[in-house]
Design a protein around this motif. Sequence first.
Motif, PDB file in Angstrom:
ATOM      1  N   CYS A 171      -5.797   4.612   2.448  1.00 50.33           N
ATOM      2  CA  CYS A 171      -5.297   4.451   3.858  1.00 50.33           C
ATOM      3  C   CYS A 171      -4.609   5.566   4.046  1.00 50.33           C
ATOM      4  N   CYS A 221      -2.557   1.341  12.402  1.00 52.75           N
ATOM      5  CA  CYS A 221      -3.757   0.997  11.824  1.00 52.75           C
ATOM      6  C   CYS A 221      -4.849   0.952  12.799  1.00 52.75           C
ATOM      7  N   PRO A 222      -5.837   1.798  12.419  1.00 52.27           N
ATOM      8  CA  PRO A 222      -7.068   1.951  13.421  1.00 52.27           C
ATOM      9  C   PRO A 222      -7.742   0.562  13.787  1.00 52.27           C
ATOM     10  N   MET A 223      -7.763  -0.375  12.908  1.00 57.69           N
ATOM     11  CA  MET A 223      -8.400  -1.356  13.073  1.00 57.69           C
ATOM     12  C   MET A 223      -7.810  -2.232  14.290  1.00 57.69           C
ATOM     13  N   HIS A 256     -11.705   0.150   3.813  1.00 61.05           N
ATOM     14  CA  HIS A 256     -12.325  -1.031   3.231  1.00 61.05           C
ATOM     15  C   HIS A 256     -13.822  -1.022   3.582  1.00 61.05           C
ATOM     16  N   GLU A 312     -11.287  -7.668   3.543  1.00 68.05           N
ATOM     17  CA  GLU A 312     -11.550  -6.769   4.652  1.00 68.05           C
ATOM     18  C   GLU A 312     -12.900  -5.832   4.111  1.00 68.05           C
ATOM     19  N   CYS A 367     -11.803  -2.675   9.251  1.00 64.72           N
ATOM     20  CA  CYS A 367     -11.205  -1.729   8.589  1.00 64.72           C
ATOM     21  C   CYS A 367     -12.136  -0.545   7.904  1.00 64.72           C
ATOM     22  N   ASN A 424      -3.515  -7.527  12.154  1.00 65.94           N
ATOM     23  CA  ASN A 424      -3.502  -6.100  12.408  1.00 65.94           C
ATOM     24  C   ASN A 424      -4.243  -6.028  14.074  1.00 65.94           C
ATOM     25  N   TYR A 427       0.770  -1.257  -0.154  1.00 65.74           N
ATOM     26  CA  TYR A 427      -0.037   0.159   0.083  1.00 65.74           C
ATOM     27  C   TYR A 427       0.733   1.137  -0.085  1.00 65.74           C
TER      28      TYR A 427
HETATM   29 FE1  SF4 Z   1      -5.398  -0.740   8.710  1.00 61.11          FE
HETATM   30 FE2  SF4 Z   1      -7.284  -0.663   6.844  1.00 61.11          FE
HETATM   31 FE3  SF4 Z   1      -5.037   0.700   6.639  1.00 61.11          FE
HETATM   32 FE4  SF4 Z   1      -5.205  -1.871   6.130  1.00 61.11          FE
HETATM   33  S1  SF4 Z   1      -6.247  -0.373   5.149  1.00 61.11           S
HETATM   34  S2  SF4 Z   1      -3.584  -0.812   7.510  1.00 61.11           S
HETATM   35  S3  SF4 Z   1      -6.601  -2.483   7.980  1.00 61.11           S
HETATM   36  S4  SF4 Z   1      -6.625   0.981   8.124  1.00 61.11           S
END
Ligand code: SF4
Length: 304
Positions: A260, A86-88, A175, A200, A172, A114, A26
């Motif tokens: 993201c 990562c907020p998740m 997603h 996700e 997430c 995650n 990413y």
């Molecule tokens: Fe976290 Fe979603 Fe970003 Fe992946 S895309 S790092 S799951 S917030």
Amino acid sequence: MDIRTLQDEIIRLKKEKDICILAHSYQKHEIIEVADFTGDSFMLSRKAADVDAKTVIMCGVRFMAETVKLLSPEKKVFLSARDADCPMAQQASINAVSALKKKHPGYAVVAYINTTTKLKTICDVCVTSSSAVKIVRNMPQKDIIFVPDINLGTYVKEQVPEKNIVLFNGGCPVHQRLTAFDAKRMKQLHPGALLLVHPECPKEVTDLADYTGSTSGIMKFAEESDAKEFIIGTENRIGEHLRYICPEKRFYPLSKDCVCHNMQLTTLADVYDIITSGSGEEIVLDPDTAEKASVCIDEMLRLG
Ligand code: SF4
Ligand code: 13P
């Protein structure tokens, strides 16, 4: 310095200083170009366990850098951008998961990678998006609590119906934004295109997909497919990287909102600064927490 000069300097210095750069898919394309290894969470975990370099810079988000440290405690590990989280990974607290365990005694706890290192200390095995189905299928236990991603958990539940899986209500935020409406609209606009999505995504989106898989899975599918057009249902950088890999094919984002921001925080300048001055955040884990958390990461590599 322009981008090209900065990249050349990073490539020269990382060799000189025995530094390995890992970058999740990413990341921005200019970061991917200076990385030694790129891929999805599972591929990067495998690489992290194998690399010889004494220092690793993880271009991604915090749980990924912590996973590298868990796998290679003797290495210096840097997170490319201090605020990249990562907020998740923050959604499943120790208290919430302990309460679920109490409610379902004897169940094995499967944690999506995650998650925080602290949470991993009370889980049995970690999974990534590319390894989740295989690992859950291979586990000896039938009764499973899956945390925190309800969409990935739902997908695993469908693929492994012989297991009894209790889901946590997390996900997430990037997603989660994707909808069946987006999928139908894009399919109408590009009738010849295949829809490739990450697990996700909500079930209403995976139900319409031609392929569901991890970031590396999506890239591999697009590269190997005879089709010429694809709608990409995951972070929009994946479509950008694919344009370089397969210039003769066309890639359309399922939604322009699938970005993201945490993954996009890292800049080339951040990587350069870590290499030249050691700035940036070196990952330091409490030894007792690290020892307990490593158990479920090792189990992931064994079963996956
Ligand atoms: Fe976290 Fe979603 Fe970003 Fe992946 S895309 S790092 S799951 S917030
Ligand atoms: P992958 O397992 O595909 O790398 O996914 C990680 C992630 O954070 C996706 O949002």
